[in-house]
Design a protein around this motif. Structure first.
Motif, PDB file in Angstrom:
ATOM      1  N   THR A 125       7.824 -26.989 -35.462  1.00  0.00           N
ATOM      2  CA  THR A 125       8.374 -25.773 -34.876  1.00  0.00           C
ATOM      3  C   THR A 125       9.476 -26.136 -33.888  1.00  0.00           C
ATOM      4  OG1 THR A 125       6.770 -25.782 -33.054  1.00  0.00           O
ATOM      5  CG2 THR A 125       6.175 -24.547 -35.045  1.00  0.00           C
ATOM      6  N   VAL A 126      10.384 -25.202 -33.701  1.00  0.00           N
ATOM      7  CA  VAL A 126      11.359 -25.331 -32.618  1.00  0.00           C
ATOM      8  C   VAL A 126      10.711 -24.773 -31.363  1.00  0.00           C
ATOM      9  CG1 VAL A 126      13.584 -24.521 -31.728  1.00  0.00           C
ATOM     10  CG2 VAL A 126      13.382 -25.249 -34.108  1.00  0.00           C
ATOM     11  N   ASN A 127      10.954 -25.408 -30.224  1.00  0.00           N
ATOM     12  CA  ASN A 127      10.293 -24.981 -28.994  1.00  0.00           C
ATOM     13  C   ASN A 127      10.522 -23.499 -28.722  1.00  0.00           C
ATOM     14  OD1 ASN A 127      12.622 -24.840 -26.644  1.00  0.00           O
ATOM     15  ND2 ASN A 127      13.130 -26.315 -28.247  1.00  0.00           N
ATOM     16  N   GLU A 128       9.501 -22.837 -28.190  1.00  0.00           N
ATOM     17  CA  GLU A 128       9.537 -21.390 -27.975  1.00  0.00           C
ATOM     18  C   GLU A 128      10.645 -20.965 -27.022  1.00  0.00           C
ATOM     19  OE1 GLU A 128       5.711 -20.196 -26.670  1.00  0.00           O
ATOM     20  OE2 GLU A 128       4.702 -20.627 -28.577  1.00  0.00           O
ATOM     21  N   SER A 129      10.996 -21.818 -26.084  1.00  0.00           N
ATOM     22  CA  SER A 129      12.028 -21.464 -25.104  1.00  0.00           C
ATOM     23  C   SER A 129      13.435 -21.633 -25.651  1.00  0.00           C
ATOM     24  CB  SER A 129      11.869 -22.328 -23.846  1.00  0.00           C
ATOM     25  OG  SER A 129      10.581 -22.178 -23.288  1.00  0.00           O
ATOM     26  N   LYS A 130      13.549 -22.092 -26.906  1.00  0.00           N
ATOM     27  CA  LYS A 130      14.844 -22.321 -27.547  1.00  0.00           C
ATOM     28  C   LYS A 130      15.697 -23.315 -26.751  1.00  0.00           C
ATOM     29  CE  LYS A 130      14.218 -19.371 -30.929  1.00  0.00           C
ATOM     30  NZ  LYS A 130      12.809 -19.044 -30.675  1.00  0.00           N
ATOM     31  N   LEU A 131      15.025 -24.253 -26.099  1.00  0.00           N
ATOM     32  CA  LEU A 131      15.751 -25.297 -25.376  1.00  0.00           C
ATOM     33  C   LEU A 131      16.349 -26.285 -26.370  1.00  0.00           C
ATOM     34  CD1 LEU A 131      13.134 -26.059 -22.564  1.00  0.00           C
ATOM     35  CD2 LEU A 131      15.230 -24.697 -22.361  1.00  0.00           C
ATOM     36  N   CYS A 132      17.432 -26.944 -25.959  1.00  0.00           N
ATOM     37  CA  CYS A 132      18.098 -27.862 -26.878  1.00  0.00           C
ATOM     38  C   CYS A 132      18.717 -29.024 -26.113  1.00  0.00           C
ATOM     39  CB  CYS A 132      19.179 -27.128 -27.671  1.00  0.00           C
ATOM     40  SG  CYS A 132      20.575 -26.614 -26.639  1.00  0.00           S
ATOM     41  N   LEU A 133      19.168 -29.996 -26.868  1.00  0.00           N
ATOM     42  CA  LEU A 133      19.957 -31.098 -26.329  1.00  0.00           C
ATOM     43  C   LEU A 133      21.428 -30.781 -26.552  1.00  0.00           C
ATOM     44  CD1 LEU A 133      17.770 -33.684 -28.111  1.00  0.00           C
ATOM     45  CD2 LEU A 133      18.245 -33.976 -25.695  1.00  0.00           C
ATOM     46  N   ARG A 134      22.237 -31.078 -25.574  1.00  0.00           N
ATOM     47  CA  ARG A 134      23.677 -30.866 -25.726  1.00  0.00           C
ATOM     48  C   ARG A 134      24.283 -32.062 -26.450  1.00  0.00           C
ATOM     49  NH1 ARG A 134      24.642 -31.018 -21.014  1.00  0.00           N
ATOM     50  NH2 ARG A 134      25.690 -33.023 -20.804  1.00  0.00           N
ATOM     51  N   ALA A 135      24.929 -31.816 -27.580  1.00  0.00           N
ATOM     52  CA  ALA A 135      25.524 -32.901 -28.362  1.00  0.00           C
ATOM     53  C   ALA A 135      26.522 -33.677 -27.509  1.00  0.00           C
ATOM     54  CB  ALA A 135      26.222 -32.337 -29.598  1.00  0.00           C
ATOM     55  N   PRO A 136      26.565 -35.014 -27.646  1.00  0.00           N
ATOM     56  CA  PRO A 136      27.440 -35.839 -26.807  1.00  0.00           C
ATOM     57  C   PRO A 136      28.880 -35.901 -27.290  1.00  0.00           C
ATOM     58  CG  PRO A 136      26.174 -37.239 -28.265  1.00  0.00           C
ATOM     59  CD  PRO A 136      25.708 -35.825 -28.527  1.00  0.00           C
ATOM     60  N   ILE A 137      29.191 -35.152 -28.344  1.00  0.00           N
ATOM     61  CA  ILE A 137      30.554 -35.135 -28.884  1.00  0.00           C
ATOM     62  C   ILE A 137      31.004 -33.693 -29.045  1.00  0.00           C
ATOM     63  CG2 ILE A 137      30.280 -37.324 -30.109  1.00  0.00           C
ATOM     64  CD1 ILE A 137      29.882 -35.611 -32.685  1.00  0.00           C
TER      65      ILE A 137
END
Length: 641
Positions: free
Chosen positions: A233-245
């Motif tokens: 599952t994708v986390n419920e808070s819809k948190l993400c990592l910011r792509a480094p490019i």
């Protein structure tokens, strides 16, 4: 470079170390020969156990044994290099720095912010005791290997490791997708006996409008290879990592290109260094090339200086040049990618320190007898018995040394020519051109003994050819010329620079020309975007396992975040022009940079893949396709089963 491993088990009758085979431990130790230890965490009230195994290749700061732990029962395993984003002092170890920052994190957002800020290759495993959470993942490009395996039933277990091999249990290993960072709630796992993975995906912007659609696509892609009993599952808070490019610039110019000294009716047909010089006469091109050289130069600088050098440098005593050993090596074919990397490394590696140029060649079956007695040496005088180990050179003409001809593959020839160019640029540098000669017998032996396990779980003919070539090249065992004679030599360099990433970004493959002819610049943009998106699963995990097996670390300047962002900022027409001939149009920007660095003939060499340049592809069945499953990579033959 490190070998990291974690095994999580529930109430099992088997002892937890039993889930980690001795073969896997052996391969982990080869990756990290300088330190190795294990730690077992038992959480009795929740009935789960964790084994952490860390094996360290010491490159920066003080030797830091892994796994790292603290008073709060947190545990950290790190296989990476921080080149930017988080400050690591000259005498600091990045494993310690990363663990310190992680222990300061108070929320999921804090952890994601930390990993979003990193520049450099990494994979990690982090046990956060307070929340019974296991975090793990690979960097955006997947430059460091991490595999996972899921066991269900009475011996329910979840395993992570840098390198493994075939599992007789039938539970296959897979590469952890470089789609983001994963988290497992071990408390929920122990309570429900059901394994659920939470994904925090990479995105260019965590507020992007298409976030929902992006999440669905990533979930579908990752889920299709998971066992049915594992939930993602994708986390419920819809948190993400910011792509480094930054995202790829897909702008397409409607105007036809104009080339120096020509008009639209006078297309360039002759490829020469002078042609490149003509491009550099244009102010716009020249400015662009200077910017590219600057950003690539910085990427190389970080990768050749972020390592521990001779201890006597700390006492400020400078050894004589003859006592200096190489710390940096380049996988070297004499082609444009490796030549540019070598020329830039020369700007930063201390002058008294040699640079090893690792050049691999495979002897063709029967060629030594068929051609060895008629083809004589022309490049330089050698000692006839030193071209390959005596016991593997029986087909050669031992008296005349004519057997050298069977190793005169295309990459050997261009490699020698490239060496002369580098010597002309800096004659004060000791360039160790390491001739690595591989016989069919040794190839067969080493593939069966270890290379197939390192390539696993990949299994195609292309994986076999490239994996074997890189394994022998990065091992660095061969011969160097010393006053006209070839002497045995083994490269001591722990850092191996490789040019992967240049073709994927600068339209270097022949398939890019086919795509351009069929679909134009729009189609080429789509192809390049796909190339970079799949490089983790097609190339980088495999190459990390292969090179790491020698206790060496692979570093990829063309995949530096700054380099990729710069190239992504340019329209494709500024990077390549596939209306121009081979040896010029593909990777045009890199060719111009090479000329700007003083390189000559190598700047206009056409692309030649390592499996063809080293001639390993000629050793096997000519009817094979690169995408076919390779029977030579089967880890157990029919007789053994």
């Amino acid at each position: 470079m490190c070998g990291i491993c974690c095994v999580v088990t529930l109430c099992s009758q088997r002892a937890i170390p039993d889930f980690l085979s001795e073969d896997t431990l052996h391969r982990l130790r080869r990756r990290g020969p300088d330190s190795g230890q294990q730690l077992i965490k038992t959480v009795s009230d929740l009935s789960y156990k964790c084994l952490f195994s860390g094996h360290v290749l010491h490159l920066r700061g003080q030797v830091t044994p892994q796994p790292l732990g603290d008073a709060n029962n947190n545990v950290f395993l790190w296989n990476g290099e921080v080149f930017n984003g988080v400050h690591v002092g000259d005498k600091e170890n990045d494993t310690q720095v990363m663990f310190y920052h992680l222990t300061l994190c108070r929320s999921e957002e804090d952890i994601l912010s930390l990993f979003s800020s990193l520049q450099g290759p990494w994979s990690f495993i982090y046990y956060q005791a307070s929340g019974h959470s296991l975090w793990f993942g690979r960097d955006y490009f997947g430059r460091r290997s991490l595999l996972w395996q899921f066991n269900e039933g009475a011996d329910s277990a979840f395993c992570l490791t840098s390198v493994s091999g075939y599992s007789e249990s039938g539970n296959q290993w897979q590469e952890v997708p470089a789609s983001g960072v994963f988290k497992i709630d071990l408390k929920a796992y122990a309570t429900t006996k059901s394994l659920s993975l939470t994904l925090f995906p990479w995105r260019y912007s965590c507020t992007e409008e298409a976030a929902e659609e992006t999440c669905i696509n990533v979930l579908d892609q990752v889920s299709k290879d998971l066992p049915s009993h594992v939930c993602l599952t994708v986390n419920e808070s819809k948190l993400c990592l910011r792509a480094p490019i930054i995202p790829l610039n897909k702008t397409v110019s409607e105007k036809p290109g104009e080339y120096p000294g020509t008009n639209i009716n006078n297309i360039i047909s002759v490829v020469s260094v002078e042609t490149l010089q003509g491009f550099l006469a244009e102010e716009h091109k020249k400015r662009l090339v200077c910017q590219f050289i600057d950003v690539l130069n910085e990427a190389v600088r970080r990768r050749v200086l972020c390592l521990l050098r001779d201890e006597d440098q700390e006492t400020r005593e400078v050894p004589s040049r003859s006592q200096k050993k190489a710390h940096v090596a380049v996988l070297f074919s004499g082609g444009i990618d490796s030549m540019v990397i070598a020329a830039l490394a020369d700007k930063h590696v201390p002058l008294e320190e040699p640079i090893d140029l690792l050049n691999v060649a495979f002897m063709l079956k029967g060629q030594a007898k068929d051609r060895g007695t008629t083809k004589r040496l022309s490049n330089h005088e050698v000692q006839p018995g030193l071209l390959c180990p005596p016991e593997t050179c029986q087909d050669g003409d031992a008296k005349t040394g004519a057997h050298l001809s069977c190793f005169d593959v295309p990459d050997r020839i261009t490699g020698r020519a490239g060496l002369k160019e580098l010597e002309a640029i800096n004659p004060s540098r000791t360039w160790n051109f390491v001739e690595i000669n591989v016989t069919p017998e040794e190839l067969k032996k080493m593939r069966k003994q270890c290379i197939n396990h390192l390539i696993y779980p990949l299994d195609t003919v292309l994986d076999d050819s490239i994996g074997c070539a890189i394994w022998f090249a990065s091992r660095g065992e061969g011969f160097v010329s010393n006053q006209g004679e070839l002497k045995p030599y083994k490269s001591p360099a722990k850092v191996v620079l490789t040019g992967i990433g240049a073709d994927e970004q600068l339209a270097g493959y022949s398939r890019h020309r086919v795509c351009f002819k069929k679909h134009g610049l729009e189609g080429l943009n789509r192809e390049l975007e796909m190339e970079l998106g799949r490089i983790s699963s097609r190339n980088l995990g495999r190459d990390d396992r292969i090179i790491g097996d020698h206790g060496k670390e692979a570093r990829f300047p063309f995949l530096d975040e700054g380099v990729v962002s710069f190239l992504n900022s340019l329209p494709v027409s500024e990077k390549a022009d596939l209306t121009l001939p081979r040896g010029l149009g593909e990777k045009l920007l890199l060719r111009l940079a090479a000329r700007g660095l003083g390189l000559t003939a190598s700047a206009v060499l056409p692309k030649r893949a390592v499996q063809f340049g080293s001639r390993i592809a000629k050793l096997e069945g000519h009817s094979e396709k690169a995408s076919d499953t390779c029977s030579r990579l089967k880890l157990f033959s029919v007789e053994e089963l």
